[in-house]
Design a protein around this motif. Sequence first.
Motif, PDB file in Angstrom:
ATOM      1  N   ASP A 149       2.866  -5.864  -8.483  1.00 49.72           N
ATOM      2  CA  ASP A 149       1.587  -5.558  -8.123  1.00 49.72           C
ATOM      3  C   ASP A 149       0.063  -5.929  -8.936  1.00 49.72           C
ATOM      4  O   ASP A 149       0.230  -5.307  -9.905  1.00 49.72           O
ATOM      5  N   SER A 189       5.532  -5.884   0.504  1.00 49.61           N
ATOM      6  CA  SER A 189       4.866  -7.243   0.148  1.00 49.61           C
ATOM      7  C   SER A 189       6.100  -8.274   0.173  1.00 49.61           C
ATOM      8  O   SER A 189       7.208  -7.571   0.104  1.00 49.61           O
ATOM      9  N   GLY A 206      -2.767 -10.755  -6.210  1.00 42.36           N
ATOM     10  CA  GLY A 206      -2.223  -9.281  -5.462  1.00 42.36           C
ATOM     11  C   GLY A 206      -1.048  -9.772  -4.758  1.00 42.36           C
ATOM     12  O   GLY A 206      -0.457 -10.849  -4.647  1.00 42.36           O
ATOM     13  N   PRO A 207      -0.403  -8.874  -4.252  1.00 46.23           N
ATOM     14  CA  PRO A 207       0.673  -8.814  -3.329  1.00 46.23           C
ATOM     15  C   PRO A 207       0.378  -9.616  -1.989  1.00 46.23           C
ATOM     16  O   PRO A 207      -0.628  -9.516  -1.514  1.00 46.23           O
ATOM     17  N   ARG A 245       4.588   1.080   0.629  1.00 49.46           N
ATOM     18  CA  ARG A 245       3.852  -0.316   0.405  1.00 49.46           C
ATOM     19  C   ARG A 245       5.276  -1.407   0.711  1.00 49.46           C
ATOM     20  O   ARG A 245       6.116  -1.149   0.537  1.00 49.46           O
ATOM     21  N   ASN A 286      -3.703  -0.541  -9.601  1.00 54.08           N
ATOM     22  CA  ASN A 286      -3.828  -1.796  -8.803  1.00 54.08           C
ATOM     23  C   ASN A 286      -5.330  -1.809  -7.990  1.00 54.08           C
ATOM     24  O   ASN A 286      -5.394  -2.614  -7.180  1.00 54.08           O
TER      25      ASN A 286
END
Length: 458
Positions: free
Chosen positions: A385, A124, A133-134, A122, A258
């Motif tokens: 997250d 971000s 959120g991210p 993942r 999440n």
Amino acid sequence: MIRKLYLLPLLSVALFSCAEDQDNGYEDIDLSERINAGGETTIFSTTTNSFSSPAPNLSAAETDNHFVGDLLFEASFVTAPAQVNPGLGSIYNNASCINCHPRDGRARHPTNVNSANGLLIRASLFGTDEHGGPVPVPGFGLQIQNRAVSGYVPEAAYMASYTTQTETFADGTTVTLRKPNIMLTDTYLPLPPGVMLSTRLGTPIFGLGLLEEIPEANITARQDINDSDGDGISGKANFVWNPFTHQTELGRFGWKANTASVIVQCAGAYVEDMGITNPIFTLESGHGQTNGGIPGATPEVDMETLEKVALYCKTLGVPAARNTNKPEVKNGAKLFEQLDCAKCHVPKQVTGNASVAALSNQTLYPYTDMLLHDMGEGLADNRPDFMASGSEWKTRPLWGIGLTNLVNGHTDFLHDGRARNIEEAILWHGGEAEKSKNKYKNLSAKQRSDLLEFINSL
């Protein structure tokens, strides 16, 4: 697509004696009621298919739809315009759900991180998006796809290196822990500064429908964000944006809770893992080479397919606990309580009324509080997250954990598979569980063995 052994101390190790057990309230733990870990959805199987049977209390129609979902879950996608299972994304991580969740279970930490496996990364940037959120990485999105079809290139290749550290028990026994450091190489575009990366491994999918039906009030009632009781445990719920209902809801699934629902978890895996658009996520992942696809185009899997895959994930049977009358298991259960493992790995939960009748009003034993906990710097991925910080993780359910080696042929645990067995997973716990880890290290070899035998009975 969708581990924590919080061992926070209640008593000093010096109190672990038969005489003290008679006074501390843990002597008569009745494990018989915990055998039916999934309530009426429990299955009694100790085979390689222990995670893959439908719940026995499904109706005939639900069972038929379950098996349709099973076929869809195992389908391998190919590039369009094939007649069967077209739509594999231009860039992707894997070509089927089952490859990330082998036998509906847990992916191993791969020896080749770029092979078809259950590992992904993942990504971000610092900050939050409009829903809290991210923030996606320009040109890469929220997940790094390391595979591509002809005419495209992977966003990056994964590369792993390892560091080690040693933990020493009071009796002199040592355990060497490994930490994988997964990095990116050969990125198709330069990565912007400040990118936050976090490794994930596919988790077991049985019992998800039951976890979805635990009343929200039951979960949030266990929060103790400011540790008002002073026990060192400060669990909190994650609240996340649900792109299906278009509202903020309690996060239940994923390593950091999440995702709010099973269907969104499935839809997210289709688009991020396989590059397959669907009615919830209508644009392809990446947004770099693919430019996200064509807005308004027909999704590559329809809502009926998505619903049946989600139903399959919801209605897999939960494996029963085993060896509950064995003296070592009973003693391990007492230690589990005494070390406060059960404060986070809460044994018992109940469901409310559910859209799938088989999941309604069930008493289950998943061993999770469904909350986030700070697990310390050793386990931190430093990637927030929604409300989860870079060192917080959701308490993983423990049901079925003792069957992992039988079903999946390994015992790799934690979010990146660094722990090669349950004991290593315990030894990685820090933060809210630091005191417990140290207490565990002070147990005798026999006590450690009994505790591990209890966890393996689940």
